[in-house]
Motif scaffolding. Structure first.
Motif, PDB file in Angstrom:
ATOM      1  N   THR A  73       0.846  -1.190   0.000  1.00 55.56           N
ATOM      2  CA  THR A  73       0.000   0.000   0.000  1.00 55.56           C
ATOM      3  C   THR A  73       0.878   1.234   0.000  1.00 55.56           C
ATOM      4  O   THR A  73       1.712   1.414   0.893  1.00 55.56           O
ATOM      5  CB  THR A  73      -0.932   0.027   1.221  1.00 55.56           C
ATOM      6  OG1 THR A  73      -1.740  -1.154   1.225  1.00 55.56           O
ATOM      7  CG2 THR A  73      -1.832   1.256   1.183  1.00 55.56           C
ATOM      8  N   GLY A  74       0.715   2.051  -1.018  1.00 53.48           N
ATOM      9  CA  GLY A  74       1.455   3.297  -1.114  1.00 53.48           C
ATOM     10  C   GLY A  74       0.603   4.466  -0.655  1.00 53.48           C
ATOM     11  O   GLY A  74      -0.604   4.492  -0.897  1.00 53.48           O
ATOM     12  N   HIS A  75       1.236   5.402   0.015  1.00 52.48           N
ATOM     13  CA  HIS A  75       0.538   6.587   0.527  1.00 52.48           C
ATOM     14  C   HIS A  75       1.160   7.835  -0.073  1.00 52.48           C
ATOM     15  O   HIS A  75       2.381   7.939  -0.209  1.00 52.48           O
ATOM     16  CB  HIS A  75       0.647   6.663   2.054  1.00 52.48           C
ATOM     17  CG  HIS A  75       0.052   5.500   2.760  1.00 52.48           C
ATOM     18  ND1 HIS A  75      -1.197   5.536   3.348  1.00 52.48           N
ATOM     19  CD2 HIS A  75       0.538   4.249   2.977  1.00 52.48           C
ATOM     20  CE1 HIS A  75      -1.454   4.364   3.901  1.00 52.48           C
ATOM     21  NE2 HIS A  75      -0.414   3.568   3.691  1.00 52.48           N
ATOM     22  N   ARG A  76       0.305   8.795  -0.413  1.00 54.44           N
ATOM     23  CA  ARG A  76       0.755  10.105  -0.874  1.00 54.44           C
ATOM     24  C   ARG A  76      -0.024  11.161  -0.102  1.00 54.44           C
ATOM     25  O   ARG A  76      -1.245  11.158  -0.111  1.00 54.44           O
ATOM     26  CB  ARG A  76       0.494  10.286  -2.377  1.00 54.44           C
ATOM     27  CG  ARG A  76       1.020   9.183  -3.276  1.00 54.44           C
ATOM     28  CD  ARG A  76       0.682   9.504  -4.714  1.00 54.44           C
ATOM     29  NE  ARG A  76       1.095   8.463  -5.635  1.00 54.44           N
ATOM     30  CZ  ARG A  76       0.256   7.682  -6.316  1.00 54.44           C
ATOM     31  NH1 ARG A  76      -1.049   7.837  -6.158  1.00 54.44           N
ATOM     32  NH2 ARG A  76       0.719   6.770  -7.135  1.00 54.44           N
ATOM     33  N   ARG A  77       0.684  12.058   0.563  1.00 54.96           N
ATOM     34  CA  ARG A  77       0.022  13.127   1.313  1.00 54.96           C
ATOM     35  C   ARG A  77       0.402  14.458   0.688  1.00 54.96           C
ATOM     36  O   ARG A  77       1.561  14.867   0.704  1.00 54.96           O
ATOM     37  CB  ARG A  77       0.437  13.103   2.778  1.00 54.96           C
ATOM     38  CG  ARG A  77      -0.232  14.205   3.603  1.00 54.96           C
ATOM     39  CD  ARG A  77       0.231  14.159   5.041  1.00 54.96           C
ATOM     40  NE  ARG A  77      -0.257  12.973   5.722  1.00 54.96           N
ATOM     41  CZ  ARG A  77       0.420  12.344   6.688  1.00 54.96           C
ATOM     42  NH1 ARG A  77       1.609  12.776   7.052  1.00 54.96           N
ATOM     43  NH2 ARG A  77      -0.115  11.292   7.279  1.00 54.96           N
ATOM     44  N   LEU A  78      -0.598  15.095   0.111  1.00 55.90           N
ATOM     45  CA  LEU A  78      -0.378  16.377  -0.547  1.00 55.90           C
ATOM     46  C   LEU A  78      -0.402  17.523   0.445  1.00 55.90           C
ATOM     47  O   LEU A  78       0.438  18.406   0.442  1.00 55.90           O
ATOM     48  CB  LEU A  78      -1.434  16.594  -1.636  1.00 55.90           C
ATOM     49  CG  LEU A  78      -1.383  17.900  -2.407  1.00 55.90           C
ATOM     50  CD1 LEU A  78      -0.038  18.074  -3.090  1.00 55.90           C
ATOM     51  CD2 LEU A  78      -2.510  17.946  -3.436  1.00 55.90           C
ATOM     52  N   ARG A  79      -1.384  17.499   1.301  1.00 58.95           N
ATOM     53  CA  ARG A  79      -1.464  18.479   2.385  1.00 58.95           C
ATOM     54  C   ARG A  79      -1.863  17.726   3.645  1.00 58.95           C
ATOM     55  O   ARG A  79      -2.177  16.532   3.576  1.00 58.95           O
ATOM     56  CB  ARG A  79      -2.497  19.569   2.038  1.00 58.95           C
ATOM     57  CG  ARG A  79      -2.022  20.502   0.922  1.00 58.95           C
ATOM     58  CD  ARG A  79      -3.045  21.597   0.660  1.00 58.95           C
ATOM     59  NE  ARG A  79      -4.242  21.072   0.014  1.00 58.95           N
ATOM     60  CZ  ARG A  79      -4.361  20.923  -1.306  1.00 58.95           C
ATOM     61  NH1 ARG A  79      -3.362  21.237  -2.108  1.00 58.95           N
ATOM     62  NH2 ARG A  79      -5.473  20.460  -1.824  1.00 58.95           N
ATOM     63  N   ARG A  80      -1.847  18.388   4.748  1.00 61.91           N
ATOM     64  CA  ARG A  80      -2.014  17.702   6.024  1.00 61.91           C
ATOM     65  C   ARG A  80      -3.233  16.787   6.039  1.00 61.91           C
ATOM     66  O   ARG A  80      -3.175  15.669   6.569  1.00 61.91           O
ATOM     67  CB  ARG A  80      -2.114  18.726   7.166  1.00 61.91           C
ATOM     68  CG  ARG A  80      -2.296  18.088   8.545  1.00 61.91           C
ATOM     69  CD  ARG A  80      -2.245  19.125   9.635  1.00 61.91           C
ATOM     70  NE  ARG A  80      -0.956  19.808   9.649  1.00 61.91           N
ATOM     71  CZ  ARG A  80      -0.673  20.803  10.478  1.00 61.91           C
ATOM     72  NH1 ARG A  80      -1.584  21.241  11.326  1.00 61.91           N
ATOM     73  NH2 ARG A  80       0.515  21.368  10.439  1.00 61.91           N
ATOM     74  N   ASN A  81      -4.331  17.215   5.463  1.00 55.77           N
ATOM     75  CA  ASN A  81      -5.562  16.427   5.549  1.00 55.77           C
ATOM     76  C   ASN A  81      -5.982  15.840   4.204  1.00 55.77           C
ATOM     77  O   ASN A  81      -7.124  15.397   4.055  1.00 55.77           O
ATOM     78  CB  ASN A  81      -6.703  17.290   6.116  1.00 55.77           C
ATOM     79  CG  ASN A  81      -6.416  17.726   7.543  1.00 55.77           C
ATOM     80  OD1 ASN A  81      -5.947  16.928   8.344  1.00 55.77           O
ATOM     81  ND2 ASN A  81      -6.692  18.981   7.847  1.00 55.77           N
ATOM     82  N   ILE A  82      -5.098  15.860   3.211  1.00 58.67           N
ATOM     83  CA  ILE A  82      -5.436  15.293   1.911  1.00 58.67           C
ATOM     84  C   ILE A  82      -4.440  14.179   1.595  1.00 58.67           C
ATOM     85  O   ILE A  82      -3.263  14.436   1.382  1.00 58.67           O
ATOM     86  CB  ILE A  82      -5.404  16.360   0.799  1.00 58.67           C
ATOM     87  CG1 ILE A  82      -6.437  17.450   1.091  1.00 58.67           C
ATOM     88  CG2 ILE A  82      -5.675  15.721  -0.557  1.00 58.67           C
ATOM     89  CD1 ILE A  82      -6.494  18.540   0.044  1.00 58.67           C
TER      90      ILE A  82
END
Length: 219
Positions: A183-192
């Motif tokens: 599972t890959g995760h990408r966080r663009l902004r704190r809540n996105i």
């Protein structure tokens, strides 16, 4: 939730994280042993290796089922030197025969279903000219690489060309029936945040050789 990145941004992130490396050098050197070859790149992605092979003077067909990856490939310099095809091995152009077929970037592992893997090898065998060569790469399960794919070990940041900075990390399940789920995760902004999931097969060298031989490819 809806993806926070556009398709173009996701492909740019892929290219940023997956630059030219030793495996690309190996594939290119292998193909260059026979000048002006007809080459099939199955699972060509955004075209990193495929474009380099074409630039070396070979006639290349690149196939991938990911429309966003193919769009990125077609938008790169010299993309007109490659015939791009959307699909899987089932979409190999009828009547086309090749001197060499390659599956780079661990495409073989992404074909985690054994039936699909066997079907793909059969399709590749049928499209090779007499004396044609097939090259695949795959991670050695003895190295147990998935144990190092943890959030702590893989956490990093990346800035795309459009100035967007994001955090990325991955996590994996334990090996079960020869496969792991990544599972890959990408966080663009704190809540996105968005995630993607891949199932990867870890076949031993002996198993790969047996599967390739069963498909009719000599090695």
């Amino acid at each position: 939730m809806a993806p926070s990145l556009t398709g173009r941004q996701r492909m740019a992130l892929y290219d940023t994280a997956n630059t030219w490396a030793m495996d690309d050098e190996f594939f290119l050197g292998f193909i260059n042993e026979r000048p002006a070859s007809r080459v099939l790149g199955l699972g060509c992605g955004t075209g990193r290796s495929t474009l380099a092979v074409a630039a070396a003077g070979h006639c290349v067909v690149g196939i991938d089922p990911d429309s966003e990856a193919l769009a990125a490939a077609r938008g790169k310099p010299e993309a007109g030197n490659v015939d791009w095809v959307s699909g899987t091995s089932a979409q190999i152009p009828e009547g086309e025969l090749f001197d060499v077929a390659i599956t780079t970037s661990h495409v073989a592992q992404a074909l985690s279903d054994d039936v699909a893997w066997a079907r793909t090898l059969g399709d590749l065998h049928r499209t090779l000219l007499p004396g044609g060569r097939l090259v695949v790469d795959s991670r050695d399960p003895v190295a147990r690489a998935w144990e190092r794919w943890t959030p702590v070990n893989t956490l990093g940041t990346c800035t795309l060309l459009d100035g967007i900075t994001l955090e990325t990390w991955i996590e994996c399940t334990e090996l079960e029936d020869g496969c792991i789920t990544m599972t890959g995760h990408r966080r663009l902004r704190r809540n996105i945040e968005e995630t993607y999931t891949s199932v990867l097969a870890f076949r031993s060298e002996a198993q790969l050789r047996e599967d390739i031989a069963t498909a009719g490819v000599q090695h």
